[in-house]
Design an enzyme around this catalytic site. Structure first.
Site: not given
Ligand code: ADP
Length: 543
Positions: A187, A332, A440, A445
């Site tokens: 990654t 992944e 936030k 959110w």
């Protein structure tokens, strides 16, 4: 009681055997670093991948050893995909867009014994070879006559001479356990050292079966497929395997990723299906729009890797009649998790409502399970409203990273994706953010992706990134960083006004910052960590 069916293992070599027997004349086209367009087919790839396998035997590279590639999308890379994995070695695709030091670290960590590189990447090899003690052979993907002669290079073998020596020899693919490692990909490692997903033959084949389904890639032997998404990052979304399974024609762009090169190749080779990240498609659309040219064969394009802006879906569909399939996944996950293909009920919706569905990242492929968890680990409803941390599991999701000296990343058998999402009652997910990018504000959110999508639907905006900036009262407030299209003008108030009625007032960014460019990472995604660093000295306007 055991079933009485044959228990043949699922091996990558079976894909190239199948493609050779049934689709030997399906073409494999590559734009090369040599500058020309090279023509091959599945039968020739089959023959030459067996030469690769024999040539590796000759170098005494044992089963399980890693053979790395530093290469563009092309036929030689495809031969290595099959020759290396098919002969029980592990194909390790390296991302040339990483820094040389990172590449050297990755080669060392993977303990690669062979590195096959495109001549374009000679400067990288020069910079790293002294730091790669495990590498025994450096192979340049070229003819003997084109071998780079730079004195700063280690001893280099020409790929063409290396495999030519095995012409005419016979080779039978070895049979082994399907859980054996087949390939690996690190990654990008935006935080800490890169980590490797180590795929198996079984996971790769199951992923290929699933991606070939009609509601996923839906590819057929009649398709001509252009993976712009690189073979050096998550196996070009598995297309080199799925295309062998389908017997499709493959068209490789090599190093030519600019709008003009991609467009010309599509037209020349009758491309019907293409796959890439939004930044590449943006370059293509920017090239086409002023010329007024259209696609003559392209029907569908799969866009993923980062959120696909609505303006892009709209442009492909309305201006060019090309269906966009929005997809989501990660290294992944081999990488595919979801694809957005509409159900019957969505076809009855107004185009505006349909667009809302198309903007979602889609529904899970068979084989991928998903759930979202709230702050205290409670499972959240699939109502399309509640959002939480997205967890996945399935046979092509990692169990652990390669040579991981820390704990397994799994939580009770589930992999935490690091994404925040909603899941609706039809199973469609919508990614609202990376968990580290969530803004936030006053205990609520705000989705940075939503703020970006709105900005990018403004005709003057080329690219937009939304980040949170510390605020004494609200914790954080969103600001939107914008790159304008060439020769357009826009002032802050106009863009902020553009948000009116599209989202709640308190979600509208506090400020707009105009910049010339937004930093991109090695896989073409916006690098918000770097952007935040660049804007360290920035403070919010006082109201
Ligand atoms: P890296 O960028 O670290 O190399 P990947 O290429 O595996 O990792 O990227 C995976 C991440 O990319 C996902 O977890 C998600 O945050 C993002 N991503 C991928 N596809 C989409 C999409 N369609 N919409 C939004 N985010 C996406």
């Amino acid at each position: 009681m055991r079933g009485l069916m044959q228990g043949d293992h699922l091996l990558i070599s079976s894909l190239i055997e199948f493609a050779n027997k049934n689709h030997g004349d399906s073409e494999i086209i590559s734009r090369r670093v040599e500058g020309d367009i090279h023509r091959s087919n599945w039968a020739t790839i089959y023959k030459r991948s067996k030469q690769v396998a024999r040539a590796l035997d000759r170098l005494q590279i044992a089963a399980g050893e890693r053979v790395a590639t530093l290469a563009w999308n092309g036929y030689r890379h495809l031969e290595l995909y099959y020759g290396v994995s098919g002969s029980e070695r592990v194909l390790h695709t390296l991302n040339p867009r990483l820094l040389p030091d990172q590449i050297a670290w990755i080669i060392d960590h993977a303990q690669d014994q062979v590195v096959c590189f495109e001549t374009t990447f000679v400067p990288i090899i020069k910079a790293i070879h002294a730091n790669c003690p495990h590498v025994k052979y450096w192979i340049a993907l070229c003819e003997e006559a084109a071998l780079p002669l730079d004195p700063g290079l280690p001893k280099v073998i020409s790929y063409e001479s290396w495999i030519k020596a095995e012409e005419g020899g016979s080779y039978t693919w070895p049979q082994f356990d399907e859980n054996t490692a087949s390939s690996m990909c690190y990654t990008s490692g935006t935080t800490g050292h890169p980590k490797a997903a180590l795929y198996s033959h079984r996971s790769t084949l199951l992923h290929a079966f699933s991606t070939c389904q009609v509601d996923v890639f839906g590819i057929s032997a009649r398709d001509s497929i252009l993976p712009v998404v690189p073979m050096f990052h998550v196996n070009a979304w598995g297309l080199p395997y799925a295309c062998a399974m389908a017997g499709a024609k493959l068209v490789f762009p090599g190093p030519g990723l600019d709008g003009k090169s991609v467009y010309e190749l599509m037209e020349l080779e009758g491309v019907t299906f293409a796959a890439g990240v939004p930044t590449v498609w943006q370059m293509l659309l920017n090239y086409m729009a002023p010329l007024g040219v259209k696609f003559s064969s392209l029907k569908r394009t799969i866009i993923g890797g980062s959120a696909c802006p609505p303006a892009m879906i709209h442009a492909f569909q309305e201006n060019y009649g090309v269906e966009v399939l929005h997809a989501w996944g990660m290294t992944e996950m081999s990488p595919l998790g979801t694809v957005c293909t509409l159900k019957n009920k969505h076809l009855k919706l107004s185009s505006e409502e349909q667009m809302k569905v198309r903007l979602k990242q889609g529904r899970a492929l068979f084989g991928v399970e998903m759930k979202i968890l709230g702050d205290s680990g409670e499972e959240l409803p699939h109502d399309g409203i509640a959002f939480g941390d997205l967890y996945v599991k399935g046979p092509w999701v990692i169990e652990n990273y390669y040579r991981n000296d820390q704990e397994s990343p799994l939580v009770k058998g589930w992999f935490p994706t690091g994404d925040v999402a909603t899941i609706d009652p039809d199973g469609f997910i919508q990614i609202t953010d990376r968990s580290k990018d969530v803004i936030k504000s006053g205990g609520e959110w705000i989705s940075s992706i939503e703020i970006e999508n709105i900005a990018m639907s403004h005709p003057s905006v080329l690219m937009a990134a939304c980040i949170g900036v510390a605020h004494p009262k609200w914790d954080e407030r969103p600001v939107v960083v914008v790159v304008l299209r060439p020769e357009t003008k826009l002032d802050k108030a106009d863009l902020l006004g553009f948000y009116e009625g599209k989202i709640a007032k308190w979600q509208v960014p506090d400020d707009v910052i105009f910049v010339d460019g937004i930093p991109l990472g090695a896989t073409g995604k916006m690098l918000k960590t770097k952007l935040r660093e660049q804007l360290k000295a920035y403070s919010l306007p006082t109201k």
